[in-house]
Write a protein that holds these residues in place. Structure first.
Motif, PDB file in Angstrom:
ATOM      1  N   ARG A  67       2.032 -36.480   3.162  1.00  0.00           N
ATOM      2  CA  ARG A  67       2.692 -37.476   4.029  1.00  0.00           C
ATOM      3  C   ARG A  67       2.847 -36.949   5.445  1.00  0.00           C
ATOM      4  NH1 ARG A  67       8.753 -37.736   2.787  1.00  0.00           N
ATOM      5  NH2 ARG A  67       8.486 -35.751   3.905  1.00  0.00           N
ATOM      6  N   ASP A  68       3.330 -35.720   5.560  1.00  0.00           N
ATOM      7  CA  ASP A  68       3.561 -35.147   6.890  1.00  0.00           C
ATOM      8  C   ASP A  68       2.247 -34.933   7.632  1.00  0.00           C
ATOM      9  OD1 ASP A  68       6.222 -35.153   6.246  1.00  0.00           O
ATOM     10  OD2 ASP A  68       6.339 -33.000   5.805  1.00  0.00           O
ATOM     11  N   ASP A  73       4.421 -46.576   4.521  1.00  0.00           N
ATOM     12  CA  ASP A  73       5.640 -47.370   4.630  1.00  0.00           C
ATOM     13  C   ASP A  73       6.497 -47.191   3.374  1.00  0.00           C
ATOM     14  OD1 ASP A  73       7.451 -49.223   5.728  1.00  0.00           O
ATOM     15  OD2 ASP A  73       6.540 -50.854   4.581  1.00  0.00           O
ATOM     16  N   GLY A  74       7.706 -46.716   3.579  1.00  0.00           N
ATOM     17  CA  GLY A  74       8.611 -46.488   2.455  1.00  0.00           C
ATOM     18  C   GLY A  74       8.257 -45.295   1.606  1.00  0.00           C
ATOM     19  N   ARG A 115       6.809 -33.164  -5.702  1.00  0.00           N
ATOM     20  CA  ARG A 115       7.475 -33.648  -4.484  1.00  0.00           C
ATOM     21  C   ARG A 115       6.938 -32.919  -3.256  1.00  0.00           C
ATOM     22  NH1 ARG A 115      12.157 -32.905  -6.219  1.00  0.00           N
ATOM     23  NH2 ARG A 115      12.687 -30.971  -5.100  1.00  0.00           N
ATOM     24  N   ALA A 153       4.974 -34.665  -0.121  1.00  0.00           N
ATOM     25  CA  ALA A 153       5.561 -34.541   1.211  1.00  0.00           C
ATOM     26  C   ALA A 153       4.581 -33.900   2.193  1.00  0.00           C
ATOM     27  CB  ALA A 153       6.850 -33.722   1.140  1.00  0.00           C
ATOM     28  N   ASP A 176       9.193 -42.524   0.492  1.00  0.00           N
ATOM     29  CA  ASP A 176      10.331 -41.634   0.245  1.00  0.00           C
ATOM     30  C   ASP A 176      10.064 -40.870  -1.045  1.00  0.00           C
ATOM     31  OD1 ASP A 176      12.709 -40.333  -0.060  1.00  0.00           O
ATOM     32  OD2 ASP A 176      13.930 -42.148  -0.332  1.00  0.00           O
ATOM     33  N   VAL A 177       9.827 -39.583  -0.915  1.00  0.00           N
ATOM     34  CA  VAL A 177       9.462 -38.775  -2.091  1.00  0.00           C
ATOM     35  C   VAL A 177      10.684 -38.125  -2.732  1.00  0.00           C
ATOM     36  CG1 VAL A 177       7.200 -38.327  -1.085  1.00  0.00           C
ATOM     37  CG2 VAL A 177       9.042 -36.672  -0.747  1.00  0.00           C
ATOM     38  N   SER A 178      11.846 -38.362  -2.203  1.00  0.00           N
ATOM     39  CA  SER A 178      13.049 -37.661  -2.679  1.00  0.00           C
ATOM     40  C   SER A 178      13.397 -38.002  -4.124  1.00  0.00           C
ATOM     41  CB  SER A 178      14.238 -37.975  -1.776  1.00  0.00           C
ATOM     42  OG  SER A 178      14.527 -39.361  -1.791  1.00  0.00           O
TER      43      SER A 178
END
Length: 427
Positions: A96-97, A76-77, A89, A93, A79-81
């Motif tokens: 996460r994916d 939840d939330g 990063r 990512a 966001d690795v940007s």
């Protein structure tokens, strides 16, 4: 089965089929001039029977849903940007994916226990991202994660230390199957929450993420084991402690297989056979079965030494099956079988025999023990099939042939072992 477990299993097969994997342009055996029909090789993978649930009491739907929710909540939330380091990063990512993909994987026909086990690594992948972002925000340190690891390791260890083999008085085989599954998860939790000596990442954010990932992986297994144990015990009306029974059976079975616990000299495999089998499917087959016998036996001895009777019985069952399979394969090789095939036909016939043998095993009794051995055989066939689908088998006349043959020999040997162990547990 989780994606990591599947990848690991395929990698293990690839290691066993040394020389059989490469980014080659054609399906031609390097030890012979035989060139095999590529389309016939790629047509080999066909229907493979599923192995039904190996434990009688499955996790609840709520338990499985909680595991999925754990992945979602950790992501939840996510966001690795905001992470400026491109390499960091990218790693965050990717994890996460991978975790998100696991939530959409098709588990049709899979038991809840298998689906739950398949979510252990996605939970750790999600934790990698969650912890990595927390470390980036200076909200989590390596010391924090180490303290968490120690706590979870103590919990997992204490669960096993206090373990009792309670089960229905009239069905010790079902109790054995259930407890073997639970303690396997619990022991995996203990192992994964142990301190490691080597780590992959030096970057502070990724190091914290890696530490937390391993802890979550072990925590998930241990927590699932504890919750499943509670669920199982709640179903028992008149529980009986089968500990003494299981210990006696384990003593006998481990005593039978223990002579095979010494690491084998694979270079000497087949040396007593009056036939040159170097660089042939026969050599690869005997090496594979010798390795399987040793792994099963070593696991049985280790579990027995640690007082884990249910796990020792199941592991010894695998060692006994591999021993019988190896003896039969040695006789077949001595009689001239498993030379380099001149076409795909013998390879296809071996796969068909392995699948037929698996079906026969799954119809044998006791069914729960048959399914435990069936998982191993199913895995061998499936992993070989996936290598074919990937188009990376460079020596089908040797490695692929031998892998299907190993599955076939194990399937043929398994029913007698299942019957013997079932009789011993029921006695």
């Amino acid at each position: 089965m989780s994606r990591l477990t599947r990848r690991s299993a395929i990698a293990a097969v690839g290691t066993a089929l040394a020389g059989g994997l490469a980014g080659c342009s054609g399906l031609q055996s390097s030890e012979t001039t035989v060139e095999y029909d590529e389309s016939a090789i790629r047509a080999l993978p066909e229907d493979l029977p599923r192995v039904p649930a190996t434990i009688p009491v499955q996790p609840t739907e709520a338990h499985l849903a909680a595991a999925r929710e754990r992945v979602r909540s950790l992501l939840d939330g996510a966001d690795v940007s905001a992470v400026p380091n491109g390499a960091v990063r990218h790693e965050l990512a990717a994890e996460r994916d991978a975790a998100r993909d696991a939530l959409s994987d098709d588990h049709d026909g899979e038991s809840r226990a298998d689906a739950l086990a398949g979510l252990t690594h996605p939970r750790s992948e999600a934790m990698f991202v969650h912890a990595g972002l927390a470390a980036f925000d200076d909200e989590l340190t390596a010391a924090d994660v180490r303290a968490r690891r120690e706590r979870h390791h103590r919990d997992a260890t204490s669960f096993l230390a206090d373990y009792r083999y309670a089960g229905p008085p009239d069905d010790p085989v079902a109790a054995l199957a259930q407890h073997a599954g639970i303690t396997d998860w619990a022991q995996t939790g203990v192992r994964l929450t142990q301190a490691k000596e080597r780590y992959e990442y030096e970057n502070t954010v990724l190091h914290v993420a890696e530490l937390a990932q391993g802890v979550e992986w072990g925590r998930a297994y241990a927590a699932d084991a504890r919750r499943l144990h509670e669920r199982y015990v709640s179903t028992l009306d008149d529980p009986r402690d089968h500990g003494a029974r299981f210990a006696s059976v384990a003593d006998t079975l481990v005593g039978d297989v223990e002579p095979n616990a010494t690491p084998p000299e694979l270079d000497a495999v087949g040396s007593e056979i009056d036939r040159d089998i170097a660089d042939t499917p026969a050599e690869t087959l005997l090496e594979a079965l010798t390795r399987s016998r040793w792994v099963g036996t070593e696991n049985a001895v280790e579990q027995h030494d640690d007082g884990r009777s249910a796990g020792a019985i199941v592991a010894a069952m695998g060692g006994l099956a591999a021993d019988r399979a190896l003896a039969a394969a040695e006789t077949a090789v001595a009689d001239g079988e498993y030379g380099v095939p001149e076409s795909v036909d013998p390879i296809a016939a071996e796969r068909t025999a392995a699948v037929d043998g698996l079906r026969a095993l799954l119809d044998s009794s006791p069914v729960l023990l048959a399914r435990r051995l069936g998982q191993t055989i199913h895995g061998r066939i499936r992993n070989a099939d996936e290598l074919v689908r990937s188009g990376v088998v460079s020596e089908p006349g040797r490695s692929l042939y031998a892998e299907y043959a190993a599955a076939n020999r194990l399937a043929a040997a398994a029913p007698a072992v299942v019957e013997r162990v079932g009789d011993a547990v029921d006695a």
